[in-house]
Design an enzyme around this catalytic site. Sequence first.
Site, PDB file in Angstrom:
ATOM      1  N   GLU A   1       0.859  -1.217  -0.104  1.00  0.00           N
ATOM      2  CA  GLU A   1      -0.084   0.288  -0.322  1.00  0.00           C
ATOM      3  C   GLU A   1       0.755   1.310  -0.253  1.00  0.00           C
ATOM      4  O   GLU A   1       2.033   1.531   0.466  1.00  0.00           O
ATOM      5  CB  GLU A   1      -0.676   0.622   1.308  1.00  0.00           C
ATOM      6  CG  GLU A   1      -0.150   0.420   2.488  1.00  0.00           C
ATOM      7  CD  GLU A   1      -1.736   0.900   3.815  1.00  0.00           C
ATOM      8  OE1 GLU A   1      -1.231   0.235   4.336  1.00  0.00           O
ATOM      9  OE2 GLU A   1      -2.072   1.301   3.184  1.00  0.00           O
TER      10      GLU A   1
ATOM     11  N   CYS B   1      -6.716   2.830   2.554  1.00  0.00           N
ATOM     12  CA  CYS B   1      -7.310   3.185   3.054  1.00  0.00           C
ATOM     13  C   CYS B   1      -6.872   4.259   1.690  1.00  0.00           C
ATOM     14  O   CYS B   1      -7.757   4.963   1.556  1.00  0.00           O
ATOM     15  CB  CYS B   1      -6.658   4.225   3.746  1.00  0.00           C
ATOM     16  SG  CYS B   1      -6.944   3.722   5.785  1.00  0.00           S
TER      17      CYS B   1
ATOM     18  N   ASN C   1     -11.778  -1.353   0.853  1.00  0.00           N
ATOM     19  CA  ASN C   1     -10.597  -1.641   2.092  1.00  0.00           C
ATOM     20  C   ASN C   1     -11.394  -2.068   3.081  1.00  0.00           C
ATOM     21  O   ASN C   1     -11.818  -3.218   3.499  1.00  0.00           O
ATOM     22  CB  ASN C   1     -10.272  -0.576   1.630  1.00  0.00           C
ATOM     23  CG  ASN C   1      -8.938  -0.614   2.624  1.00  0.00           C
ATOM     24  OD1 ASN C   1      -8.341  -2.134   2.728  1.00  0.00           O
ATOM     25  ND2 ASN C   1      -9.215   0.287   3.607  1.00  0.00           N
ATOM     26  N   GLU C   2     -11.148  -1.135   4.224  1.00  0.00           N
ATOM     27  CA  GLU C   2     -11.676  -1.919   5.816  1.00  0.00           C
ATOM     28  C   GLU C   2     -13.045  -0.967   5.491  1.00  0.00           C
ATOM     29  O   GLU C   2     -12.623  -0.717   6.763  1.00  0.00           O
ATOM     30  CB  GLU C   2     -10.384  -1.155   5.905  1.00  0.00           C
ATOM     31  CG  GLU C   2     -10.251  -1.535   7.122  1.00  0.00           C
ATOM     32  CD  GLU C   2      -9.392  -0.892   8.570  1.00  0.00           C
ATOM     33  OE1 GLU C   2      -8.411  -1.847   8.508  1.00  0.00           O
ATOM     34  OE2 GLU C   2      -9.067   0.593   8.220  1.00  0.00           O
TER      35      GLU C   2
HETATM   36  O1  AHR Z   1      -1.829  -0.983   6.920  1.00  0.00           O
HETATM   37  C1  AHR Z   1      -1.893   0.843   6.866  1.00  0.00           C
HETATM   38  C2  AHR Z   1      -3.400   1.547   7.169  1.00  0.00           C
HETATM   39  O2  AHR Z   1      -4.023   0.118   7.888  1.00  0.00           O
HETATM   40  C3  AHR Z   1      -4.444   0.658   6.611  1.00  0.00           C
HETATM   41  O3  AHR Z   1      -4.438   1.883   5.366  1.00  0.00           O
HETATM   42  C4  AHR Z   1      -6.309   0.148   6.561  1.00  0.00           C
HETATM   43  O4  AHR Z   1      -6.474  -0.621   5.472  1.00  0.00           O
HETATM   44  C5  AHR Z   1      -5.416  -0.094   8.166  1.00  0.00           C
HETATM   45  O5  AHR Z   1      -6.040   0.251   8.849  1.00  0.00           O
END
Ligand code: AHR
Length: 659
Positions: free
Chosen positions: A47, A242, A376-377
Amino acid sequence: MRNGKIFLASLALASGLAASAATNNLVVKTNKIGAPISPTMYGIFFEDINYAADGGLYAELIKNRSFEFPQTFMGWNIFGNVKVLDDGPFDKNPHYVRLGNPGHAHKHTGLENEGFFGIGVEKDKEYRFSVWARTPDGGKAKIRVELTDPDTMGDKQAFTKQDLEIEGKEWKKYTLTLKAGKTEPKAHLRIFLVKPEGTVDLEHVSLFPVDTWNGHENGMRKDLAQKLADLKPGVFRFPGGCIVEGTDLATRYQWKNTVGPVENRPLNENRWHYTFPNRFYPDYFQSYGLGFYEYFLLSEEIGSEPLPILNVGLSCQYQNNKHDAHAWGEELQQYIDDALDLVEFANGPVDSEWGKVRAEMGHPEPFNLKYMGIGNEQWGEEYVEHLKPFIEAMRKAHPEIKIVGSSGPDSEGDKFDYLWPKMRELKADLVDEHFYRPESWFLAQGRRYDNYDRKGPKVFAGEYACHGKGKKWNHFNAALLESAFMTGLERNADIVEMATYAPLFAHVEGWQWRPDMIWYDNLESFPTSSYYVQQLYCNNAGTNVLPLTMDGKTIAGDEDQNGLFASAVIDKNNNTYIVKVANVGDQPQDLNITFDGMKKKASILGGKVVTLHSDVETAENSLENPSLIAPKESAIEVSGKEYSTTIGPKTFAVYTFNF
Ligand code: AHR
C-alpha cells in the site's frame, strides 16, 4: 535416530539456560494428509503509505516531475526567469515550465529538484535523465543537467554534468545518461540554460537509475523489488489500504488514471498526506507512475496472484463518514464499471477496449486475474448496501473472479460480528480481516480459526501485525509472536486461504505508520524480523497440512504447552515434512518429534533447521545494523522416524525433514 539435543542442551547450559525438565513430545501424523495449503496462503500487501510508491519502490527520483502539485514548485528551487504555463502536450498534466533569458549576463535561469528526501545516487552507476522539451521560437538552445551536492563544503556543488541541445518547436522526449561521480544520498538535480539568450520549455523531468528491477525503464528500485521477490509471495494485494478509499471520493485511487503513457497519468493526493499534526507530509502525492500495469507486471514477475482492491463507492470511513461523502444510487455505476473494466484490462483480448490498453503497454498476454477485493476496510450497513450490486454485476459478467469482502477494521466486536454473517449472505468468496493488535492478543489467538464455520467464505487475513510495547517499532518479540500466531493460520489452511502482513514498506524519513516490514532510506534498505518470519512461512508453505499434536492436542500456546506454538505440513513437491515451532517463552524447551504413520521401512533422511532468535525482546534491525537479527540455517542429522532437539527460548524454528 540421531540426537541434536545433546549439543543444544549443553549450549543452553553453557549460556546459563536450563532446558525444561519435561520433554515436549510432538507427533506428526504423516499418513493423515490434511487440507491443501493454498498457493496464495502467504503473500504481501503493498500500500502506498510511508512513501512506499513515489520515494520508495517506484524508482523515479524526481518529485513533482510534471509540475502538477497544487504548489507548482513544491520540490523545486527556481532561479532566474522561470514561468509556468498550462497548455502542455499532456492534457491530464498540462503544466510545464519555460526557462527564459534572465536579463543579466551574470545571472542564470534554471531549476533544481530535491527528490524525495534528497536524490540517492551511487558512484559510477548510471542514471537515465529524460525530459519533454522544445524551443518555443523553433531555434536551438542548450541546457545543462547536473547532479549536485547542495551541502558540500567543497568548491563545487555539481559532481556530474552533461549538456543537452534542444531544437525545434515540437515537443520531443530527450534523454541522456549521467554516470554519478560520487555516492550521495541527498543529491539534487539542477537544470539550467547554458546560453542565457535561449528559451526552452520543459515538461515531465525524470531521472531513474538505469539498473532497475528487471531493467524496466519505468521500473522499480532494485533492492526493494528484490526483497519482495525473495519472499516468493503467493499473493500480491495492492494498492491499499486507505488510499483506495481516499480522504474523499475525489482523491480515491482510480486505476484508470494509472495506466497508459506515464506522462499523462494525472496526479492524485495521497490520503497519508494527512496524519497532521503528528507527522505531516504536505508533499505526499501519487504520480501514478507505479500504476496498475506495473503492479500486475510485478506480481507476475515475482510469481504472485494479483489481488487488486477497488473502491466500493465509499470514501475513508475514518476520515469522512457523512452520507454525502459517499456515492449513492446511480453514482455507483461508475464504480461498478471500473471493477468490470479492470477484469477486461487484466484478462481481456487485445481487441477489447481495456485489453488493448494493456497490449499497447507491452503485455498482450492476459495477467490471469482471479481475485478482486471490493472495498478496503469498510464497515456498516452502507458497506453491505454498496457491495451487493458489485457482487451481482461481477457474478453475471465474470463468475470466474473470486470476490473479497471486508470484515471492517477490527479483529472482533460489533462491526466484525455484523459483517461476517453479511458476507456469508452476499456469498463473498473471501473475507478480509484486519488486526493490528498488542502482544497479549497475539499470544491468545493461537486457536482463532479452529472453530470458524467451514461452509462460508474463506479467510483472508489481509492486514495484520503485532504492535509491541512502547513505541511500536519492529521489535523482535512482536515478530516472534507473529510467527506463533501464524502456526494457527497454517493449521487452519482449510479455511484460511491468504494472509498478508501490513504495512510492507516505510521510508525512514517519511513514515506515517509503524511497524512495517521493510525499511529504507534513499540508498539502503533492511528487512525486519517480521520480514524474516514472513519469508520463512512463504518459503516453507508446503502443500498440505499434517496433524501435529502434543499430548494429544494441537499446539497453540495453551497454558499447559510451555510457551510453544507449532504446525506441520508436507511438501509433496519436495518430499519434505516441515515442522514450524515458535517458543515464545524464556526457557529452552526439549522437543521430541515423532513421524507417525510412515511406512515400516521408510525413514527420515536428514534435513535442516532455520532459526530466528534474539536474546533481547526489543532488538531490531536498522540501517546501521541491518543483519542484527537474521535467520540461521544448519543441517540436522536424523534418521529413523524420530528427532530430538532443544529449541532455544524466544526462538522461531523451521525444521525441514527429507523423506
Ligand atoms: O496499513 C495501514 C492502514 O491500516 C491501511 O491503510 C488500512 O486499510 C488500515 O486501517
